[in-house]
Write a protein that holds these residues in place. Structure first.
Motif, PDB file in Angstrom:
ATOM      1  N   ASP A   1       0.908  -1.241  -0.006  1.00 47.92           N
ATOM      2  CA  ASP A   1      -0.016  -0.030  -0.010  1.00 47.92           C
ATOM      3  C   ASP A   1       0.743   1.319   0.022  1.00 47.92           C
ATOM      4  OD1 ASP A   1      -2.375  -1.458   0.161  1.00 47.92           O
ATOM      5  OD2 ASP A   1      -1.981  -1.867   2.188  1.00 47.92           O
ATOM      6  N   VAL A   2       0.538   2.193  -0.962  1.00 50.49           N
ATOM      7  CA  VAL A   2       1.351   3.391  -0.710  1.00 50.49           C
ATOM      8  C   VAL A   2       0.382   4.596  -0.655  1.00 50.49           C
ATOM      9  CG1 VAL A   2       1.373   3.867  -3.426  1.00 50.49           C
ATOM     10  CG2 VAL A   2       2.837   4.833  -2.188  1.00 50.49           C
ATOM     11  N   GLU A   3       0.872   5.380   0.268  1.00 52.79           N
ATOM     12  CA  GLU A   3       0.120   6.641   0.500  1.00 52.79           C
ATOM     13  C   GLU A   3       1.176   7.960   0.306  1.00 52.79           C
ATOM     14  OE1 GLU A   3      -1.105   6.379   4.486  1.00 52.79           O
ATOM     15  OE2 GLU A   3      -2.885   5.122   3.945  1.00 52.79           O
ATOM     16  N   ILE A   4       0.597   8.958  -0.463  1.00 56.34           N
ATOM     17  CA  ILE A   4       1.434  10.231  -0.518  1.00 56.34           C
ATOM     18  C   ILE A   4       0.774  11.404   0.062  1.00 56.34           C
ATOM     19  CG2 ILE A   4       2.238  11.766  -2.111  1.00 56.34           C
ATOM     20  CD1 ILE A   4       2.486   9.622  -4.303  1.00 56.34           C
TER      21      ILE A   4
ATOM     22  N   LEU B   1      -2.675  10.794  -2.230  1.00 51.68           N
ATOM     23  CA  LEU B   1      -3.173   9.611  -3.123  1.00 51.68           C
ATOM     24  C   LEU B   1      -3.005   8.426  -2.388  1.00 51.68           C
ATOM     25  CD1 LEU B   1      -1.973   8.703  -6.596  1.00 51.68           C
ATOM     26  CD2 LEU B   1      -0.892   7.535  -4.737  1.00 51.68           C
ATOM     27  N   ARG B   2      -3.635   7.552  -2.440  1.00 55.93           N
ATOM     28  CA  ARG B   2      -3.631   6.059  -1.902  1.00 55.93           C
ATOM     29  C   ARG B   2      -3.954   5.162  -2.866  1.00 55.93           C
ATOM     30  NH1 ARG B   2      -7.273   6.984   2.676  1.00 55.93           N
ATOM     31  NH2 ARG B   2      -5.477   7.500   3.832  1.00 55.93           N
ATOM     32  N   GLN B   3      -3.026   4.215  -2.902  1.00 53.36           N
ATOM     33  CA  GLN B   3      -3.018   3.109  -4.031  1.00 53.36           C
ATOM     34  C   GLN B   3      -2.430   1.872  -3.564  1.00 53.36           C
ATOM     35  OE1 GLN B   3      -1.800   5.105  -7.685  1.00 53.36           O
ATOM     36  NE2 GLN B   3      -0.804   3.047  -8.316  1.00 53.36           N
ATOM     37  N   GLU B   4      -2.828   0.659  -4.093  1.00 52.08           N
ATOM     38  CA  GLU B   4      -2.298  -0.488  -3.771  1.00 52.08           C
ATOM     39  C   GLU B   4      -1.346  -0.834  -5.108  1.00 52.08           C
ATOM     40  OE1 GLU B   4      -5.591  -3.200  -3.512  1.00 52.08           O
ATOM     41  OE2 GLU B   4      -5.784  -2.798  -1.457  1.00 52.08           O
ATOM     42  N   LEU B   5      -0.125  -1.362  -4.708  1.00 50.80           N
ATOM     43  CA  LEU B   5       0.892  -1.698  -5.669  1.00 50.80           C
ATOM     44  C   LEU B   5       0.827  -3.297  -5.620  1.00 50.80           C
ATOM     45  CD1 LEU B   5       3.659   1.001  -4.858  1.00 50.80           C
ATOM     46  CD2 LEU B   5       1.640   1.342  -6.569  1.00 50.80           C
ATOM     47  N   TYR B   6       1.173  -3.756  -6.928  1.00 53.00           N
ATOM     48  CA  TYR B   6       1.097  -5.344  -7.068  1.00 53.00           C
ATOM     49  C   TYR B   6       2.224  -5.662  -7.809  1.00 53.00           C
ATOM     50  CZ  TYR B   6      -3.683  -5.340  -5.169  1.00 53.00           C
ATOM     51  OH  TYR B   6      -4.711  -5.398  -4.207  1.00 53.00           O
ATOM     52  N   HIS B   7       2.705  -4.746  -8.557  1.00 51.95           N
ATOM     53  CA  HIS B   7       4.025  -4.939  -9.473  1.00 51.95           C
ATOM     54  C   HIS B   7       5.321  -4.523  -8.677  1.00 51.95           C
ATOM     55  CE1 HIS B   7       1.073  -6.154 -12.571  1.00 51.95           C
ATOM     56  NE2 HIS B   7       0.636  -5.000 -12.260  1.00 51.95           N
ATOM     57  N   GLN B   8       6.305  -5.036  -9.331  1.00 54.00           N
ATOM     58  CA  GLN B   8       7.676  -4.798  -8.728  1.00 54.00           C
ATOM     59  C   GLN B   8       7.888  -3.482  -9.315  1.00 54.00           C
ATOM     60  OE1 GLN B   8      10.764  -7.660  -9.709  1.00 54.00           O
ATOM     61  NE2 GLN B   8      12.237  -6.663  -8.395  1.00 54.00           N
ATOM     62  N   ASP B   9       7.709  -2.838 -10.558  1.00 53.79           N
ATOM     63  CA  ASP B   9       7.888  -1.642 -10.834  1.00 53.79           C
ATOM     64  C   ASP B   9       6.636  -0.866 -11.228  1.00 53.79           C
ATOM     65  OD1 ASP B   9      10.801  -1.639 -11.200  1.00 53.79           O
ATOM     66  OD2 ASP B   9      10.394  -3.130 -12.381  1.00 53.79           O
TER      67      ASP B   9
ATOM     68  N   ASP C   1       3.446  21.807  -7.431  1.00 57.31           N
ATOM     69  CA  ASP C   1       4.811  21.734  -7.279  1.00 57.31           C
ATOM     70  C   ASP C   1       5.062  21.969  -5.661  1.00 57.31           C
ATOM     71  OD1 ASP C   1       5.405  22.305  -9.451  1.00 57.31           O
ATOM     72  OD2 ASP C   1       6.529  24.099  -9.639  1.00 57.31           O
ATOM     73  N   GLY C   2       6.028  21.145  -5.202  1.00 53.69           N
ATOM     74  CA  GLY C   2       6.053  21.089  -3.804  1.00 53.69           C
ATOM     75  C   GLY C   2       6.594  19.904  -3.355  1.00 53.69           C
ATOM     76  N   ILE C   3       6.778  19.637  -1.826  1.00 52.57           N
ATOM     77  CA  ILE C   3       7.458  18.393  -1.201  1.00 52.57           C
ATOM     78  C   ILE C   3       6.340  17.270  -0.632  1.00 52.57           C
ATOM     79  CG2 ILE C   3       9.013  17.631   0.668  1.00 52.57           C
ATOM     80  CD1 ILE C   3      10.300  20.437   0.542  1.00 52.57           C
ATOM     81  N   TYR C   4       6.662  16.410  -0.790  1.00 51.09           N
ATOM     82  CA  TYR C   4       5.648  15.318  -0.590  1.00 51.09           C
ATOM     83  C   TYR C   4       6.268  14.090   0.097  1.00 51.09           C
ATOM     84  CZ  TYR C   4       2.592  17.722  -3.962  1.00 51.09           C
ATOM     85  OH  TYR C   4       1.862  18.600  -4.662  1.00 51.09           O
ATOM     86  N   LEU C   5       5.439  13.539   1.095  1.00 48.30           N
ATOM     87  CA  LEU C   5       5.988  12.228   1.786  1.00 48.30           C
ATOM     88  C   LEU C   5       5.433  11.162   1.290  1.00 48.30           C
ATOM     89  CD1 LEU C   5       7.525  10.922   4.388  1.00 48.30           C
ATOM     90  CD2 LEU C   5       5.346  11.020   5.476  1.00 48.30           C
ATOM     91  N   LEU C   6       6.039  10.012   0.808  1.00 50.38           N
ATOM     92  CA  LEU C   6       5.625   8.595   0.339  1.00 50.38           C
ATOM     93  C   LEU C   6       6.023   7.759   1.583  1.00 50.38           C
ATOM     94  CD1 LEU C   6       6.018   7.099  -2.825  1.00 50.38           C
ATOM     95  CD2 LEU C   6       6.756   5.877  -0.901  1.00 50.38           C
ATOM     96  N   LYS C   7       4.662   6.915   1.967  1.00 49.65           N
ATOM     97  CA  LYS C   7       4.726   5.912   2.893  1.00 49.65           C
ATOM     98  C   LYS C   7       4.228   4.759   2.043  1.00 49.65           C
ATOM     99  CE  LYS C   7       2.608   4.855   7.199  1.00 49.65           C
ATOM    100  NZ  LYS C   7       1.425   5.091   8.193  1.00 49.65           N
ATOM    101  N   LEU C   8       5.232   3.808   2.224  1.00 53.05           N
ATOM    102  CA  LEU C   8       4.900   2.226   1.680  1.00 53.05           C
ATOM    103  C   LEU C   8       4.882   1.261   2.637  1.00 53.05           C
ATOM    104  CD1 LEU C   8       5.997   1.105  -1.954  1.00 53.05           C
ATOM    105  CD2 LEU C   8       6.400  -0.578   0.086  1.00 53.05           C
ATOM    106  N   ILE C   9       3.737   0.466   2.735  1.00 55.97           N
ATOM    107  CA  ILE C   9       3.755  -0.726   3.629  1.00 55.97           C
ATOM    108  C   ILE C   9       3.674  -1.829   2.722  1.00 55.97           C
ATOM    109  CG2 ILE C   9       2.212  -1.327   5.493  1.00 55.97           C
ATOM    110  CD1 ILE C   9       1.100   1.519   5.643  1.00 55.97           C
ATOM    111  N   ASP C  10       4.342  -2.703   3.295  1.00 57.83           N
ATOM    112  CA  ASP C  10       4.510  -4.313   2.440  1.00 57.83           C
ATOM    113  C   ASP C  10       3.529  -5.103   3.279  1.00 57.83           C
ATOM    114  OD1 ASP C  10       5.828  -5.122   4.545  1.00 57.83           O
ATOM    115  OD2 ASP C  10       7.789  -5.354   3.521  1.00 57.83           O
ATOM    116  N   GLU C  11       3.156  -6.153   2.796  1.00 60.34           N
ATOM    117  CA  GLU C  11       2.384  -7.350   3.155  1.00 60.34           C
ATOM    118  C   GLU C  11       2.896  -7.845   4.710  1.00 60.34           C
ATOM    119  OE1 GLU C  11       0.492  -9.808  -0.194  1.00 60.34           O
ATOM    120  OE2 GLU C  11       2.653 -10.491   0.157  1.00 60.34           O
ATOM    121  N   SER C  12       3.931  -7.639   4.902  1.00 57.78           N
ATOM    122  CA  SER C  12       4.657  -8.010   6.515  1.00 57.78           C
ATOM    123  C   SER C  12       4.334  -6.865   7.232  1.00 57.78           C
ATOM    124  CB  SER C  12       6.031  -8.260   6.201  1.00 57.78           C
ATOM    125  OG  SER C  12       6.223  -9.427   5.549  1.00 57.78           O
ATOM    126  N   GLY C  13       3.792  -5.655   7.020  1.00 57.89           N
ATOM    127  CA  GLY C  13       3.975  -4.562   8.000  1.00 57.89           C
ATOM    128  C   GLY C  13       4.992  -3.558   7.946  1.00 57.89           C
TER     129      GLY C  13
END
Length: 76
Positions: free
Chosen positions: A23-26, A35-43, A53-65
């Motif tokens: 799961d990715v959240e920006i 933005l909130r999105q599920e990712l299933y692919h490696q790329d 324009d600006g600064i953003y924080l990306l948070k990615l949570i994998d299946e293991s937490g």
């Protein structure tokens, strides 16, 4: 995990170690989820054309937490 390019203009690319679900959240600089999105692919590419324009924080949570945080800039 690789997140590139930084700064970004049109697309941000995320390369994970495997194809597992993540799961990715920006967040913007006001701590709002833009933005909130599920990712299933490696790329994966994320379209940034609706981001200002600006600064953003990306948070990615994998299946293991496991949580991966990074920041990136959008500059046009």
């Amino acid at each position: 995990i690789k997140v590139y390019p930084n700064p970004a203009s049109d697309y941000l690319f995320i390369t994970k170690l495997n194809e597992s679900k993540s799961d990715v959240e920006i967040y913007d600089c006001y701590d709002r989820v833009v933005l909130r999105q599920e990712l299933y692919h490696q790329d994966t590419g994320i379209n940034l054309l609706n981001f200002t324009d600006g600064i953003y924080l990306l948070k990615l949570i994998d299946e293991s937490g496991n949580i991966f945080n990074t920041s990136f800039c959008v500059i046009r």
